[in-house]
Design a protein around this motif. Structure first.
Motif, PDB file in Angstrom:
ATOM      1  N   PHE A  42       4.729   7.393  -2.295  1.00 15.13           N
ATOM      2  CA  PHE A  42       5.064   6.064  -2.247  1.00 15.13           C
ATOM      3  C   PHE A  42       3.931   4.922  -2.884  1.00 15.13           C
ATOM      4  N   TRP A  47       4.428   4.960  -6.299  1.00  9.73           N
ATOM      5  CA  TRP A  47       5.627   4.283  -6.906  1.00  9.73           C
ATOM      6  C   TRP A  47       5.473   2.773  -6.677  1.00  9.73           C
ATOM      7  N   SER A  48       4.905   2.372  -5.679  1.00 10.13           N
ATOM      8  CA  SER A  48       4.952   0.745  -5.237  1.00 10.13           C
ATOM      9  C   SER A  48       4.089   0.084  -6.402  1.00 10.13           C
ATOM     10  N   VAL A 104       9.968   2.518  -6.591  1.00  3.62           N
ATOM     11  CA  VAL A 104      10.277   2.328  -5.273  1.00  3.62           C
ATOM     12  C   VAL A 104      11.747   2.337  -5.128  1.00  3.62           C
ATOM     13  N   VAL A 130       9.908  11.936   4.643  1.00  7.32           N
ATOM     14  CA  VAL A 130       8.785  11.517   4.189  1.00  7.32           C
ATOM     15  C   VAL A 130       7.494  11.686   4.948  1.00  7.32           C
ATOM     16  N   GLN A 188       3.318  10.580   4.160  1.00  4.97           N
ATOM     17  CA  GLN A 188       2.552   9.291   3.354  1.00  4.97           C
ATOM     18  C   GLN A 188       1.232   8.877   4.288  1.00  4.97           C
ATOM     19  N   LEU A 228       7.131   0.828   4.168  1.00  3.83           N
ATOM     20  CA  LEU A 228       7.843   1.982   3.744  1.00  3.83           C
ATOM     21  C   LEU A 228       9.385   1.984   4.504  1.00  3.83           C
TER      22      LEU A 228
END
Length: 265
Positions: A137, A140-141, A146, A165, A167, A190
């Motif tokens: 993540f 992707w952020s 996301v 998940v 992370q 998240l």
């Protein structure tokens, strides 16, 4: 037999009656972010135990089991035989893939690796039992992935399906745009993103927490094992600094289980 209860595994899930039979009494734990947390009872899964213990897994993978807790984490996520499991961006090393793929083959399930979710999830819509996302993540952020990725996961999962998940977790109260380049993101951010995509947060665990990780390292999370970056941007760690970061171990990580609303099969 593997121990059925791990002191490190904290979850908001309540064990099913079948699993709760003969289980030790749950221990009350502090609340965090409004979620009640209890000690779970883990179900034995011989096929999963075999997949984790298999010598076909790379030795370097197995050496990390003490810090990544694969059996416990997959049990927390709700993995069971005959599932269709989609893993997002498993990477060349395939740490989770090296467990999930043989497990699926041994139990009549299906494992699917997906690199670009918006181009296809590898399964018909509404048929995946579980989507696994590990340590992605923060990437992707940084480029707007996301929201569309979460939408793709939601569409691929069947009602009652699980978004699993793991992370790297930053401190709370920081801006994700400022901290994501270090590999960490806030847990609350998240959770909010997944809920906005339609998922329900069912349980969270401190299984992969690491209180020794202060989240502040010269080369971000990659300073820590297993990457162990020691040089860059005009700086080289001393032997003493390298030893100190190695002593921290792997990152402090959130472990979350989200569910797509609806009745499971």
């Amino acid at each position: 037999m593997r121990p059925l209860v791990l002191a490190a595994l904290l979850t908001a899930a309540i064990a099913s009656p079948a699993l709760a039979q003969n289980a030790p009494a749950a221990t009350a734990l502090p609340h965090r972010q409004g979620l009640s947390m209890e000690m779970p009872t883990l179900q034995e899964d011989a096929a999963l135990q075999a997949a984790v213990a298999s010598t076909t897994r790379p030795e370097a993978d197995r050496a990390r089991d003490g810090q990544r807790h694969p059996f416990e984490t997959l049990t927390f996520w709700g993995l069971h035989p005959a599932m269709t499991v989609v893993e997002i961006e498993p990477g060349r090393a395939g740490w989770w893939r090296n467990i999930l793929e043989p497990y699926a083959a041994a139990t009549g399930g299906r494992y699917v690796a997906v690199g670009r979710p918006t181009e296809g999830m590898g399964v018909p819509d509404g048929t995946a039992d579980m989507v696994v996302v590990a340590r992605a993540f923060h990437n992707w952020s940084r480029d707007g992935r996301v929201e569309p990725y979460l939408a793709a996961f939601f569409k691929a999962l069947k009602p009652g399906g699980v978004l699993a998940v793991e992370q790297h977790r930053s401190k709370e109260g920081v801006n994700v745009a400022e901290v994501a380049s270090t590999g960490y993101v806030p847990e609350s951010w998240l959770i909010h993103a997944a809920r906005a995509a339609g998922f329900e947060l069912e349980a969270r665990s401190e299984l992969n927490a690491n209180p020794k990780d202060d989240h502040d390292h010269p080369f971000g999370v990659w300073t820590l094992p297993p990457t162990r970056t020691s040089q860059g941007e005009g700086r080289t760690l001393t032997a003493e600094e390298r030893a100190a970061f190695d002593a921290i171990g792997e990152s402090d990580r959130m472990t979350l289980r989200f569910r797509k609303p609806g009745a499971a099969d």
